[in-house]
Write an enzyme that holds these catalytic residues in place. Sequence first.
Site, short mmCIF file in Angstrom:
data_model
loop_
_atom_site.label_atom_id
_atom_site.label_comp_id
_atom_site.label_asym_id
_atom_site.label_seq_id
_atom_site.Cartn_x
_atom_site.Cartn_y
_atom_site.Cartn_z
N HIS A 1 0.89 -1.16 0.00
CA HIS A 1 0.00 0.00 0.00
C HIS A 1 0.93 1.22 0.00
O HIS A 1 2.02 1.15 0.58
CB HIS A 1 -0.82 0.12 1.28
CG HIS A 1 -1.75 -1.02 1.57
ND1 HIS A 1 -1.36 -2.14 2.26
CD2 HIS A 1 -3.08 -1.17 1.31
CE1 HIS A 1 -2.41 -2.94 2.40
NE2 HIS A 1 -3.46 -2.40 1.82
N ASP B 1 2.32 2.00 3.34
CA ASP B 1 3.25 1.03 3.93
C ASP B 1 4.68 1.44 3.65
O ASP B 1 5.55 1.33 4.50
CB ASP B 1 3.11 -0.36 3.29
CG ASP B 1 1.73 -0.97 3.45
OD1 ASP B 1 1.00 -0.56 4.35
OD2 ASP B 1 1.40 -1.87 2.64
C1 XLS Z 1 -7.70 -6.84 4.33
C2 XLS Z 1 -7.18 -7.03 2.99
C3 XLS Z 1 -6.05 -6.11 2.62
C4 XLS Z 1 -5.85 -6.07 1.14
C5 XLS Z 1 -5.02 -4.93 0.62
O1 XLS Z 1 -8.43 -7.66 4.85
O2 XLS Z 1 -6.82 -8.37 2.84
O3 XLS Z 1 -4.89 -6.46 3.28
O4 XLS Z 1 -5.29 -7.25 0.68
O5 XLS Z 1 -5.56 -3.70 0.92
#
Ligand code: XLS
Length: 438
Positions: A102, A105
Amino acid sequence: MTSYFEGIDKIKYEGLKSDNQLAFRWYDKNKQVLGKSMAEQLRFAVCYWHSFCWNGFDPFGYDGTFTRPWHKIADVKEQALAKADVAFDFFTKLDVPFYCFHDRDVIGEGKTPQESKKLLWEMSDVLAKKQQDTGVKLLWGTANAFSNRRYMSGAGTNPDFEVFAFAAAQIREVLEVTHKLGGENYVLWGGREGYETLINTDLKKEGQSFGRLLNLIVEHKHKIGFKGTILIEPKPREPSKHQYDFDVQTVYGFLKAHGLEKEIKVNIEGNHATLAGHTFEHEIAMAVAYDIMGSIDMNRGDYQCGWDTDQFPNSIPDTALAYYYLMQGGGYTTGGTNFDAKVRRQSIDPVDMFYGHVGAMDVCARSLLIAEQMINDGKLAKAVSDRYSSWNGQLAQDTLAGKVSLADLSKYVLDKNVDPAPTSGRQEYLENLLNQYI
Ligand code: XLS
Ligand code: NI
Ligand code: NI
């Protein structure tokens, strides 16, 4: 510079004779499976957020349990650089071809949208260099449009247009950065694209604005020449009480309603499937059936907890079925197997991150080999096609082609005195057959 993973060497394939937990027993990256190498079939990716951003907090332990040194660095840029060093060291030692992130991140948010944009683009140069030096590639990028308080009521479905615009601007940057970094997909997970209570919510309006946002993203993708795939990641709830992208079938209906079923595919997460009341393989098979299978977020839930525990996969039968349906659909094109999984908060040592990933990669590799056997053997597929064989007849084919009316069918039944004889579904036999491969 001393490595956070000091003393841990690059993980290698040692085969079944090895009892080294820091070696692969099944994942032999060059081994040929169904016409490609294991590495090419599985396309493993490590996610940035669980391993390098999460500090082990839970709703009752705000401070977290991990003591990752980079979390203590206050300066946004310095923290981002230190984190990237550890992340790429991990990817390299684990020997995975891909990673995912993200925007927030890889580097924290600035005080203004302009500052955030600047920080992200600066960081993208660092990531580009790291990718070049290590050969690790970007499977997908995504915008975090759910953590900041501005997104508490959603991003693309927010009642406030200003938030919608903010999200659009943020997604534009991340899409472009993903493009710059050679990302193979762009993911949209709408954690807050849903509602808490219907009594303050206009469902129709939220559906319209979300559909518009997706169209804007697709238009922009084509404008900048991004060749990757746009993926929606379904999840039924959490953090929203009710999320619009509930499951694969719901997403397909939504895409169809907005004319996007040829433009957007799905990123299916194991734990999200079970939260929606489905099996993982159900979601994969559904995506294959509708031709929207994109990528996988590999993890598992807990049989007793009803939330997204994001545990590493460890059930071979479950994972084998997931890969069976994926491979039956032709396998990945731009997608891959991203470990959207985290070690438990009591697993506080650096080496625990390796145990989590190494074991999971072996589970996937072993499952892929089982899927290969099932496909080459063809018995299961044959049992299914035999079960539907009456549809190969002329009248059945004409019916599917729209050449037959209700009256024609009625005439057929009445003239021929049709009296269908039920045949066994053979579930137990097929379950036993499945177990033979495991
Ligand atoms: C949350 C999601 C998230 C997505 C990316 O439950 O799995 O981590 O994969 O935003
Ligand atoms: Ni996910
Ligand atoms: Ni998830």
